[in-house]
Design a protein around this motif. Structure first.
Motif, PDB file in Angstrom:
ATOM      1  N   ASN A  82       0.840  -1.196   0.000  1.00 42.96           N
ATOM      2  CA  ASN A  82       0.000   0.000   0.000  1.00 42.96           C
ATOM      3  C   ASN A  82       0.882   1.256   0.000  1.00 42.96           C
ATOM      4  O   ASN A  82       1.620   1.499   0.947  1.00 42.96           O
ATOM      5  CB  ASN A  82      -0.903  -0.001   1.229  1.00 42.96           C
ATOM      6  CG  ASN A  82      -1.981   1.059   1.147  1.00 42.96           C
ATOM      7  OD1 ASN A  82      -1.805   2.110   0.540  1.00 42.96           O
ATOM      8  ND2 ASN A  82      -3.119   0.791   1.767  1.00 42.96           N
ATOM      9  N   PRO A  83       0.829   2.098  -1.051  1.00 38.98           N
ATOM     10  CA  PRO A  83       1.693   3.289  -1.097  1.00 38.98           C
ATOM     11  C   PRO A  83       1.360   4.308  -0.022  1.00 38.98           C
ATOM     12  O   PRO A  83       2.239   5.054   0.412  1.00 38.98           O
ATOM     13  CB  PRO A  83       1.444   3.854  -2.503  1.00 38.98           C
ATOM     14  CG  PRO A  83       0.129   3.290  -2.930  1.00 38.98           C
ATOM     15  CD  PRO A  83       0.013   1.956  -2.266  1.00 38.98           C
ATOM     16  N   TYR A  84       0.104   4.359   0.422  1.00 34.96           N
ATOM     17  CA  TYR A  84      -0.273   5.329   1.450  1.00 34.96           C
ATOM     18  C   TYR A  84       0.271   4.921   2.822  1.00 34.96           C
ATOM     19  O   TYR A  84       0.608   5.788   3.634  1.00 34.96           O
ATOM     20  CB  TYR A  84      -1.793   5.479   1.498  1.00 34.96           C
ATOM     21  CG  TYR A  84      -2.356   6.111   0.250  1.00 34.96           C
ATOM     22  CD1 TYR A  84      -2.284   7.495   0.054  1.00 34.96           C
ATOM     23  CD2 TYR A  84      -2.929   5.337  -0.750  1.00 34.96           C
ATOM     24  CE1 TYR A  84      -2.785   8.081  -1.101  1.00 34.96           C
ATOM     25  CE2 TYR A  84      -3.427   5.920  -1.912  1.00 34.96           C
ATOM     26  CZ  TYR A  84      -3.347   7.289  -2.082  1.00 34.96           C
ATOM     27  OH  TYR A  84      -3.832   7.872  -3.229  1.00 34.96           O
ATOM     28  N   ARG A 144       3.139   3.345   3.117  1.00 31.72           N
ATOM     29  CA  ARG A 144       4.547   3.720   3.004  1.00 31.72           C
ATOM     30  C   ARG A 144       4.728   5.214   3.250  1.00 31.72           C
ATOM     31  O   ARG A 144       5.666   5.635   3.936  1.00 31.72           O
ATOM     32  CB  ARG A 144       5.086   3.362   1.610  1.00 31.72           C
ATOM     33  CG  ARG A 144       5.187   1.891   1.319  1.00 31.72           C
ATOM     34  CD  ARG A 144       6.158   1.625   0.177  1.00 31.72           C
ATOM     35  NE  ARG A 144       5.844   2.351  -1.034  1.00 31.72           N
ATOM     36  CZ  ARG A 144       5.095   1.882  -2.022  1.00 31.72           C
ATOM     37  NH1 ARG A 144       4.564   0.665  -1.938  1.00 31.72           N
ATOM     38  NH2 ARG A 144       4.873   2.605  -3.106  1.00 31.72           N
ATOM     39  N   LEU A 145       3.817   6.015   2.684  1.00 32.85           N
ATOM     40  CA  LEU A 145       3.918   7.463   2.821  1.00 32.85           C
ATOM     41  C   LEU A 145       3.769   7.893   4.275  1.00 32.85           C
ATOM     42  O   LEU A 145       4.415   8.849   4.721  1.00 32.85           O
ATOM     43  CB  LEU A 145       2.844   8.127   1.960  1.00 32.85           C
ATOM     44  CG  LEU A 145       3.025   9.616   1.649  1.00 32.85           C
ATOM     45  CD1 LEU A 145       4.362   9.872   0.984  1.00 32.85           C
ATOM     46  CD2 LEU A 145       1.893  10.109   0.770  1.00 32.85           C
ATOM     47  N   VAL A 171      10.930  10.348  -6.217  1.00 32.95           N
ATOM     48  CA  VAL A 171       9.874   9.497  -6.767  1.00 32.95           C
ATOM     49  C   VAL A 171      10.163   9.299  -8.257  1.00 32.95           C
ATOM     50  O   VAL A 171      10.865  10.109  -8.875  1.00 32.95           O
ATOM     51  CB  VAL A 171       8.478  10.119  -6.561  1.00 32.95           C
ATOM     52  CG1 VAL A 171       8.119  10.159  -5.088  1.00 32.95           C
ATOM     53  CG2 VAL A 171       8.418  11.511  -7.160  1.00 32.95           C
ATOM     54  N   HIS A 195       3.591  10.924  -9.981  1.00 33.06           N
ATOM     55  CA  HIS A 195       3.824  10.441  -8.613  1.00 33.06           C
ATOM     56  C   HIS A 195       4.232  11.608  -7.714  1.00 33.06           C
ATOM     57  O   HIS A 195       3.817  11.693  -6.556  1.00 33.06           O
ATOM     58  CB  HIS A 195       4.923   9.372  -8.641  1.00 33.06           C
ATOM     59  CG  HIS A 195       5.012   8.566  -7.389  1.00 33.06           C
ATOM     60  ND1 HIS A 195       5.513   7.294  -7.360  1.00 33.06           N
ATOM     61  CD2 HIS A 195       4.673   8.845  -6.104  1.00 33.06           C
ATOM     62  CE1 HIS A 195       5.483   6.828  -6.120  1.00 33.06           C
ATOM     63  NE2 HIS A 195       4.977   7.759  -5.349  1.00 33.06           N
ATOM     64  N   ASP A 246      11.079   6.156  -3.148  1.00 33.61           N
ATOM     65  CA  ASP A 246       9.863   5.355  -3.208  1.00 33.61           C
ATOM     66  C   ASP A 246       9.795   4.627  -4.554  1.00 33.61           C
ATOM     67  O   ASP A 246      10.326   5.102  -5.556  1.00 33.61           O
ATOM     68  CB  ASP A 246       8.637   6.253  -3.041  1.00 33.61           C
ATOM     69  CG  ASP A 246       7.384   5.442  -2.747  1.00 33.61           C
ATOM     70  OD1 ASP A 246       7.510   4.362  -2.132  1.00 33.61           O
ATOM     71  OD2 ASP A 246       6.283   5.876  -3.134  1.00 33.61           O
ATOM     72  N   GLU A 247       9.121   3.457  -4.566  1.00 36.22           N
ATOM     73  CA  GLU A 247       9.008   2.619  -5.777  1.00 36.22           C
ATOM     74  C   GLU A 247      10.396   2.357  -6.368  1.00 36.22           C
ATOM     75  O   GLU A 247      10.668   2.613  -7.534  1.00 36.22           O
ATOM     76  CB  GLU A 247       8.104   3.282  -6.815  1.00 36.22           C
ATOM     77  CG  GLU A 247       6.653   3.407  -6.403  1.00 36.22           C
ATOM     78  CD  GLU A 247       5.923   2.069  -6.343  1.00 36.22           C
ATOM     79  OE1 GLU A 247       6.481   1.083  -6.837  1.00 36.22           O
ATOM     80  OE2 GLU A 247       4.812   2.032  -5.799  1.00 36.22           O
ATOM     81  N   GLY A 301       8.797   0.061  -1.551  1.00 30.55           N
ATOM     82  CA  GLY A 301       8.099  -0.511  -2.684  1.00 30.55           C
ATOM     83  C   GLY A 301       7.430  -1.804  -2.299  1.00 30.55           C
ATOM     84  O   GLY A 301       7.580  -2.300  -1.171  1.00 30.55           O
ATOM     85  N   ASP A 302       6.659  -2.357  -3.245  1.00 25.33           N
ATOM     86  CA  ASP A 302       6.005  -3.632  -2.963  1.00 25.33           C
ATOM     87  C   ASP A 302       6.972  -4.805  -3.114  1.00 25.33           C
ATOM     88  O   ASP A 302       6.707  -5.892  -2.613  1.00 25.33           O
ATOM     89  CB  ASP A 302       4.774  -3.831  -3.851  1.00 25.33           C
ATOM     90  CG  ASP A 302       5.129  -3.657  -5.325  1.00 25.33           C
ATOM     91  OD1 ASP A 302       6.262  -3.258  -5.621  1.00 25.33           O
ATOM     92  OD2 ASP A 302       4.263  -3.922  -6.170  1.00 25.33           O
TER      93      ASP A 302
END
Length: 427
Positions: free
Chosen positions: A131-133, A135-136, A156, A161, A223-224, A259-260
């Motif tokens: 979930n990116p949120y 992570r944020l 990013v 993004h 991120d990512e 990241g995932d």
């Protein structure tokens, strides 16, 4: 005083110029080069030179503080050990495009050097979170803590993004945010760059932001991390996670990747213990991955002979309807083209390296500067038609596996380019 000046050219040389002043390291200067006025950067200063009829520096463009700090100059030399590019090419990445001309700059850096804080151990972690949120939210806490002592760089992969992250962080850090990305107008980029000199800023941007780090940098967030947009497709080629890791090693600060799932390069570093994996769900599938040495897949003793165990694993995957991706660190058909008659090798005109041979494109390609030329049918030196492709690339491996009728195997060349530093194959 003798100033060693470098230019934005692919030339492995530092040029000597005489200067009546001192403390010019990191400053931009206007000098005469090849009967033209050219902007260069003083990379260091010495008292001796072997050059006769040495020329003078015409104008010092940075009157107050240098454009490149001592740490940035130190980082340039560190990058030089890892990347085959000139000091000038690496130095001008860290200079805003507006200052690559003869524009004068008279601005004093406002950053006050903080006292050295005793640090137990720098933290390099990979946050595995789908979930990116979520992570944020973790990033937000780290940013708030780091901004108390210095600045933070948050990178990013794309501009869309960046807009999402900016809207989310603007509420809490609006007065501290600085935006840096390559699509900005020159004057806008320059004004944002000046804000960094004030210190304690949150620098949001794409991959270019890493090269404009301030002296008070405390934390880097990527991120990512697995995104292909972190790879710079033009000369000088680089991949952002590698550059960020080197910078954190030099400054002894924290690095946070997210990241995932990690890329192959970061996965290798996790295995080696250089980066710590943080998985809140504690159900990591990394342990189910199997890493095999390249020497087990391609034997050096027998020309292009794949290990029988690997063939059996691939056959089994084919029967079960599974897909297999092989990441190999060498693109093209072969590493270079050699004449068996006179031993002539086809090199890049700029002297970077031997030209890789691509059978699909029928081209010779330089892996560093991108130079291309049509593949020859005869030797340039002796006109012999016996040209032998030496070495193994992804194209040659692909042809080899097709002999076993394995159609589910793919060798993604773009991902291979992103993982060029690996010497392993992942199945």
């Amino acid at each position: 005083m003798i100033a060693k000046v470098v230019f934005n050219l692919g030339v492995e040389k530092e040029f000597d110029y005489f200067s009546s002043g001192a403390n010019l390291a990191g400053k931009r200067v206007l000098v005469e080069f090849n009967k033209k006025k050219l902007v260069g950067v003083v990379i260091k200063e010495t008292k001796k030179t072997n050059v006769k009829n040495i020329k003078d520096i015409k104008v010092v463009l940075d009157e107050a503080s240098p454009t490149l700090s001592k740490e940035q100059l130190r980082f340039i030399y560190m990058l030089k050990r890892y990347y085959p590019y000139s000091l000038g090419e690496l130095a001008f990445i860290m200079i805003p495009s507006l200052l690559r001309s003869s524009k004068r700059l008279n601005i004093e850096s406002k950053i006050v050097k903080k006292r050295s804080v005793s640090r137990k151990k720098k933290a390099c972690i990979f946050l595995k979170e789908f979930n990116p949120y979520c992570r944020l939210e973790t990033y937000r806490k780290k940013i708030a803590s780091a901004l108390k002592n210095g600045s933070v760089i948050f990178c990013v992969p794309t501009l869309s993004h960046l807009e999402i992250v900016y809207k989310d962080l603007e509420k809490e850090f609006s007065s501290k945010i600085v935006l840096l990305y390559s699509q900005q107008k020159r004057k806008e980029f320059f004004s944002e760059w000046l804000k960094i000199k004030e210190g304690k800023k949150l620098i949001l941007g794409t991959r270019i932001a890493i090269f404009y780090f301030p002296e008070d940098l405390e934390l880097i967030i990527l991120d990512e991390e697995i995104s292909p947009f972190y790879f710079h497709p033009e000369k000088p080629f680089y991949r952002l996670p590698e550059v960020a890791y080197l910078l954190c090693q030099m400054k002894k600060i924290d690095l946070m990747l997210g990241g995932d799932f990690p890329s192959l390069g970061i996965f290798k570093m996790i295995e080696e213990g250089k980066i710590k994996l943080v998985d809140k769900k504690k159900k990591s599938i990394l342990s189910s991955w199997k890493i095999l040495e390249a020497k087990d897949v391609v034997s050096k003793k027998y020309f292009l002979k794949v290990h029988p165990l690997i063939i059996e694993i691939l056959r089994k995957a084919e029967e079960e309807g599974k897909k297999v991706a092989i990441f190999y660190p060498r693109g093209g058909f072969s590493l270079y083209l050699k004449c068996t008659n006179c031993g002539y090798l086809y090199f890049c005109p700029k002297g970077c390296s031997p030209l890789k041979y691509s059978q699909e494109r029928e081209e010779l390609i330089c892996p560093f500067c991108g130079y291309r030329e049509k593949a020859p049918s005869s030797c340039r030196r002796c006109s012999s038609s016996y040209l032998k492709p030496v070495g193994i690339g992804t194209e040659r491996l692909s042809f080899y596996f097709k002999r076993f009728r394995m159609n589910s195997i793919s060798l993604p060349s773009r991902l291979t380019a992103l993982c060029f530093s690996l010497s392993k194959i992942s199945l």
